[in-house]
Design an enzyme around this catalytic site. Structure first.
Site, PDB file in Angstrom:
ATOM      1  N   ASP A 127       0.827  -1.204   0.000  1.00 16.48           N
ATOM      2  CA  ASP A 127       0.000   0.000   0.000  1.00 16.48           C
ATOM      3  C   ASP A 127       0.866   1.261   0.000  1.00 16.48           C
ATOM      4  O   ASP A 127       2.083   1.208   0.191  1.00 16.48           O
ATOM      5  CB  ASP A 127      -0.912   0.010   1.240  1.00 16.48           C
ATOM      6  CG  ASP A 127      -0.160  -0.358   2.535  1.00 16.48           C
ATOM      7  OD1 ASP A 127      -0.821  -0.778   3.486  1.00 16.48           O
ATOM      8  OD2 ASP A 127       1.077  -0.239   2.567  1.00 16.48           O
TER       9      ASP A 127
ATOM     10  N   ASN B  77      -7.592  -2.763  14.013  1.00 11.30           N
ATOM     11  CA  ASN B  77      -8.989  -3.077  13.611  1.00 11.30           C
ATOM     12  C   ASN B  77      -9.035  -4.255  12.639  1.00 11.30           C
ATOM     13  O   ASN B  77     -10.045  -4.505  12.004  1.00 11.30           O
ATOM     14  CB  ASN B  77      -9.657  -1.845  12.994  1.00 11.30           C
ATOM     15  CG  ASN B  77      -8.951  -1.384  11.723  1.00 11.30           C
ATOM     16  OD1 ASN B  77      -7.954  -1.985  11.313  1.00 11.30           O
ATOM     17  ND2 ASN B  77      -9.456  -0.349  11.112  1.00 11.30           N
TER      18      ASN B  77
ATOM     19  N   HIS C  14      -7.135  -4.614   9.912  1.00  4.34           N
ATOM     20  CA  HIS C  14      -6.808  -4.364   8.498  1.00  4.34           C
ATOM     21  C   HIS C  14      -5.470  -5.009   8.137  1.00  4.34           C
ATOM     22  O   HIS C  14      -4.562  -5.095   8.955  1.00  4.34           O
ATOM     23  CB  HIS C  14      -6.844  -2.875   8.146  1.00  4.34           C
ATOM     24  CG  HIS C  14      -5.739  -2.040   8.677  1.00  4.34           C
ATOM     25  ND1 HIS C  14      -5.943  -1.021   9.570  1.00  4.34           N
ATOM     26  CD2 HIS C  14      -4.417  -2.027   8.422  1.00  4.34           C
ATOM     27  CE1 HIS C  14      -4.798  -0.433   9.847  1.00  4.34           C
ATOM     28  NE2 HIS C  14      -3.858  -1.033   9.159  1.00  4.34           N
TER      29      HIS C  14
ATOM     30  N   GLU D 121      -9.502  -2.027   5.035  1.00  4.27           N
ATOM     31  CA  GLU D 121     -10.188  -1.696   6.278  1.00  4.27           C
ATOM     32  C   GLU D 121     -11.440  -2.566   6.462  1.00  4.27           C
ATOM     33  O   GLU D 121     -11.956  -3.127   5.483  1.00  4.27           O
ATOM     34  CB  GLU D 121     -10.624  -0.219   6.249  1.00  4.27           C
ATOM     35  CG  GLU D 121      -9.485   0.762   6.179  1.00  4.27           C
ATOM     36  CD  GLU D 121      -8.817   0.993   7.540  1.00  4.27           C
ATOM     37  OE1 GLU D 121      -8.684   0.018   8.311  1.00  4.27           O
ATOM     38  OE2 GLU D 121      -8.431   2.135   7.830  1.00  4.27           O
TER      39      GLU D 121
HETATM   40  N1  LIG Z   1      -0.814   0.077   6.138  1.00  7.88           N
HETATM   41  C1  LIG Z   1      -0.088  -0.311   7.345  1.00  7.88           C
HETATM   42  C2  LIG Z   1      -0.275  -1.791   7.560  1.00  7.88           C
HETATM   43  O1  LIG Z   1       0.375  -2.513   6.497  1.00  7.88           O
HETATM   44  C3  LIG Z   1       0.348  -2.171   8.913  1.00  7.88           C
HETATM   45  O2  LIG Z   1       0.279  -3.575   9.103  1.00  7.88           O
HETATM   46  C4  LIG Z   1      -0.427  -1.439   9.996  1.00  7.88           C
HETATM   47  C5  LIG Z   1       0.059  -1.833  11.396  1.00  7.88           C
HETATM   48  O3  LIG Z   1       1.199  -1.067  11.702  1.00  7.88           O
HETATM   49  P1  LIG Z   1       2.110  -1.348  13.000  1.00  7.88           P
HETATM   50  O4  LIG Z   1       2.966  -2.515  12.613  1.00  7.88           O
HETATM   51  O5  LIG Z   1       2.890  -0.073  13.175  1.00  7.88           O
HETATM   52  O6  LIG Z   1       1.187  -1.651  14.145  1.00  7.88           O
HETATM   53  O7  LIG Z   1      -0.242  -0.033   9.817  1.00  7.88           O
HETATM   54  C6  LIG Z   1      -0.560   0.502   8.541  1.00  7.88           C
HETATM   55  O8  LIG Z   1      -1.916   0.672   8.493  1.00  7.88           O
END
Ligand SMILES: N[C@@H]1[C@@H](O)[C@H](O)[C@@H](COP(=O)(O)O)O[C@@H]1O
EC number: 3.5.99.6
Length: 243
Positions: free
Chosen positions: A67, A136, A138, A143
């Protein structure tokens, strides 16, 4: 679905790096799906160490990131392009032309989504997809929704996601409200998937993902249907599972 519970974040990062390095050593021109956020940083550090110790070589590897925020350029320090260069690509011998991230400044989003999907398909889909998970549920920026989005698409970020990602920005108003994300079909077509999660704040969503029902309301729950997914969890993230 396999669950590997390890002691802590460092052990999770090392375990994930060993799996990625095994994939590269089995197939030196493999296609990796990459994630951003805090969770994979330790894994990227381990992979850089392995590269410097000549345990792995990235020169034939191709990567696709899950993404990118929509509306900020790759030069913006908050973009995922910048994150990947800073935390990984600038430290290994991967060819820049073999690294792919959705273009967050694309004029025509539909066209960009089609371009990205056809690039992935042109490489024969992803050999090993690395995933983090949002609180959440995702994966990428897929989402919670009323349906699983199949392919690469523009997504409106949830307030919870904007809040969680605001820690990387000076002001919550600066956090992009949209992103371009691979869809569930792109992810589920990967041959192998590893999902990494660390910390007590992920324990509830990990329980829902692994033990709950399969629902687009918890996008990661779709991984219950994938034949070759490994969850690498530290004790805190796994603490609410019945294992
Ligand atoms: N688009 C990214 C996801 O790919 C990632 O998995 C998520 C969790 O991030 P973290 O690893 O900092 O909790 O954050 C963002 O939303």
């Amino acid at each position: 679905m396999k669950i590997i519970k390890v002691r802590d974040y460092e052990a999770m990062s090392k375990k994930a790096a060993v799996i990625v390095s095994s994939q590269i050593n089995m197939k030196n021109d493999c296609v990796l799906g990459l994630a951003t956020g805090d969770t994979p940083l330790g894994m990227y550090k381990e992979l850089i160490k392995m590269y410097k110790e000549e345990i792995i070589d990235f020169k034939e590897v191709t990567t696709f990131n899950l993404d990118e925020y929509y509306g900020i350029s790759g030069e913006n320090e908050q973009s995922y392009k910048y994150y990947m260069d800073k935390n990984f690509f600038n430290h290994i011998n991967i060819k820049p032309e073999n690294t792919h991230i959705p273009n967050g400044m694309a004029e025509d989003i539909e066209e960009e989504a089609r371009r990205y999907d056809s690039l992935i398909q042109g490489m024969g889909d992803i050999d090993l997809q690395i995933l983090g998970i949002g609180r959440n549920g995702h994966i990428g920026f897929n989402e919670p929704d009323v349906k699983f989005e199949a392919c690469t698409h523009l997504v409106d970020l949830d307030d919870e996601t904007i809040e969680a990602n605001s820690r990387f920005f000076d002001d919550i108003e600066d956090v992009p409200k949209k992103a371009i994300s691979m869809g569930i079909k792109n992810i589920m077509h990967a041959d192998k998937i590893i999902l990494i999660a660390s910390g007590i704040e992920k324990a509830d969503v990990i329980k829902e993902t692994i033990e709950g029902s399969i629902s687009p309301n918890v996008p990661a729950s779709v991984l219950q249907l994938h034949p070759n997914t490994i969850f690498i969890l530290d004790e805190a993230a796994a603490s609410k599972l019945n294992i």
